[in-house]
Design a protein around this motif. Structure first.
Motif, mmCIF file in Angstrom:
data_model
loop_
_atom_site.group_PDB
_atom_site.id
_atom_site.type_symbol
_atom_site.label_atom_id
_atom_site.label_comp_id
_atom_site.label_asym_id
_atom_site.label_seq_id
_atom_site.Cartn_x
_atom_site.Cartn_y
_atom_site.Cartn_z
ATOM 1 N N ASP A 13 77.749 61.168 38.041
ATOM 2 C CA ASP A 13 77.089 60.260 38.988
ATOM 3 C C ASP A 13 76.309 59.159 38.271
ATOM 4 O O ASP A 13 76.443 57.978 38.587
ATOM 5 N N TYR A 126 72.728 60.212 45.480
ATOM 6 C CA TYR A 126 73.490 59.805 46.669
ATOM 7 C C TYR A 126 72.517 59.458 47.797
ATOM 8 O O TYR A 126 72.244 60.266 48.670
ATOM 9 N N ASP A 147 77.903 59.512 51.804
ATOM 10 C CA ASP A 147 78.615 60.793 51.730
ATOM 11 C C ASP A 147 77.725 61.896 52.316
ATOM 12 O O ASP A 147 76.821 62.400 51.657
ATOM 13 N N LYS A 150 77.034 64.969 50.336
ATOM 14 C CA LYS A 150 76.269 64.897 49.087
ATOM 15 C C LYS A 150 74.895 64.239 49.243
ATOM 16 O O LYS A 150 74.163 64.110 48.258
ATOM 17 N N GLN A 152 71.442 62.963 49.091
ATOM 18 C CA GLN A 152 70.322 63.533 48.320
ATOM 19 C C GLN A 152 68.979 62.892 48.663
ATOM 20 O O GLN A 152 68.020 63.010 47.907
ATOM 21 N N THR A 175 81.419 57.943 48.157
ATOM 22 C CA THR A 175 81.558 59.393 48.299
ATOM 23 C C THR A 175 81.800 59.970 46.903
ATOM 24 O O THR A 175 82.190 59.245 45.980
ATOM 25 N N LYS A 176 81.601 61.267 46.768
ATOM 26 C CA LYS A 176 81.810 61.919 45.470
ATOM 27 C C LYS A 176 83.238 61.695 44.941
ATOM 28 O O LYS A 176 83.412 61.342 43.773
ATOM 29 N N VAL A 179 83.469 58.332 43.439
ATOM 30 C CA VAL A 179 82.746 58.253 42.159
ATOM 31 C C VAL A 179 83.611 58.841 41.043
ATOM 32 O O VAL A 179 83.758 58.253 39.964
ATOM 33 N N ARG A 180 84.217 60.001 41.303
ATOM 34 C CA ARG A 180 85.083 60.631 40.287
ATOM 35 C C ARG A 180 86.283 59.744 39.956
ATOM 36 O O ARG A 180 86.709 59.651 38.807
ATOM 37 N N ASP A 195 79.370 69.505 38.527
ATOM 38 C CA ASP A 195 77.984 69.152 38.846
ATOM 39 C C ASP A 195 77.050 70.212 38.278
ATOM 40 O O ASP A 195 77.345 71.399 38.337
#
Length: 395
Positions: A13, A126, A147, A150, A152, A175-176, A179-180, A195
């Protein structure tokens, strides 16, 4: 070019956050926070800081940005670890991640960043930052991440206007999986990295062993309380006083008066928390046992059978006035005022309908539906739509 210091944690992230800022034309500097030295209580193959700092360095090299490590372990011990010990000792369950953001990342770390001439500090959280104008002044908003899975924002519920003003959250709109994907396209070493599950920047810690450094084990009883015990049908006080009714709903039940049966022994009530069902070491029950209360004075752990046990549920909680915190200071309630809102009492809990009731001595949060495992020392955060307005420590 504005200068941004990114807290590179060695995870995907913050790596992508640094890359995105670079793409947006910022001058980016990567800093890794070293917060912990004692490897005896970390589960060493679960992301020790050494591996993380190495990954952070590799990301910085890949992006061609300056990188250094800052050792904040002394401040971390003083502001987070010592606080954790003292809270657990009192039978409360602290949230070190919320504290770490308030006291370390957006305070100690932010001051270091600003001393390096940074205009902003960025993290891989996030969540999003918004702006609105109130009385001709810019007011910053903390918004939940796009997202839902996720988001936060809860972990940042103690930030102030001053801290938000200098903060950037580059991945809040993503969204995760997105990001990936960016990390993989950029061939970043962190693209597939799992994570981290541990304490903020420490890595995974064995909590009982961690606490045993300071809090001595002492054997006590595990008591099971029947769901039909009279303490669960104490009548409401006959009063028209709103604060007395709220106090009744927020009060802890008198478990010492319940008739319970001893079902086992534990090594210290201060190692346990409300709602916990693992780690009790009591077998042979028809349903799982859940902790419904701990009494650190008498060193007793009270349990109930099943997730619907009445001992787990309460309709209200109280926050002492010094621990009521508004991110949106312009919306602060005055004594006697109420606000209908959505609230959560733990990370990832779906938002619940609630009403804030402000009094001189503090704030009651009453919920439409009874809440399971309201836990002293944790944070309640309240929202208006996707904006987090404020928070407080549950007392």
């Amino acid at each position: 070019m504005k200068r941004v210091v990114v807290g590179l944690s060695g995870g995907v992230d913050s790596s992508v956050a640094a890359y995105l800022l670079q793409q947006q034309g910022y001058e980016v500097i990567g800093l890794f926070m070293k917060n912990w030295h004692d490897d005896s209580v970390t589960i060493s193959n679960e992301c020790p800081w050494l591996e993380d700092s190495n990954d952070a360095l590799l990301v910085a090299e890949k992006l061609g940005i300056p990188f250094q490590t800052v050792d904040l372990s002394e401040q971390y011990k003083e502001k987070i670890v010592d606080y954790m010990f003292s809270e657990y000792e009192k039978g409360r369950t602290p949230n070190p991640d919320v504290l770490c953001n308030r006291e370390i990342k957006f305070d100690v770390f932010m001051k270091i960043a600003l001393s390096l001439g940074a205009d902003y500090v960025a993290t891989g959280h996030y969540c999003r930052k918004g702006e609105t104008e109130v009385g001709g002044k810019t007011v910053y908003q903390l918004l939940s991440g796009v997202d839902n899975n996720k988001d936060q924002s809860y972990f940042l519920c103690q930030l102030s206007q001053e801290q938000l003003a200098k903060a950037l959250f580059p991945i809040g709109e993503l969204t995760k999986p997105e990001v990936r994907k960016i990390a993989a396209e950029m061939d970043l070493v962190t693209a597939e990295k799992r994570d981290s599950q541990g304490l903020c920047f420490i890595g995974k810690v064995r909590l009982p062993e961690f606490l045993q450094q300071k809090l001595q084990p002492k054997e006590g009883l595990i008591i099971q309380v029947d769901k039909n015990d009279p303490i669960f049908s104490i009548p409401k006080p006959d009063t028209s006083s709103e604060s007395e009714l709220l106090a009744f709903e927020a009060a802890s039940l008198p478990f010492a008066d319940a008739t319970g049966k001893v079902v086992g022994k534990h090594q210290g009530a201060h190692y346990f928390t409300n709602g916990q069902r693992k780690g009790l070491g009591v077998g042979g029950t028809t349903e799982p046992l859940f902790i419904i209360a701990t009494d650190v004075e008498r060193n007793i752990v009270y349990t109930g059978l099943g997730s619907e046990h009445p001992g787990l549920f309460k309709k209200a909680l109280f926050v002492n006035q010094p621990e009521v915190h508004w991110i949106r200071e312009d919306l602060t309630l005055k004594p006697g005022e109420t606000l209908q809102t959505m609230a959560r009492i733990r990370y990832r809990q779906p938002l619940q309908k609630a009403t804030l009731h402000q009094f001189e001595h503090g704030m009651y949060v009453s919920f439409e539906e009874p809440q399971s495992a309201i836990t002293e020392g944790q944070f309640v955060a309240w929202y208006d739509g996707e904006e987090l307005l404020g928070s407080g420590v549950i007392s």
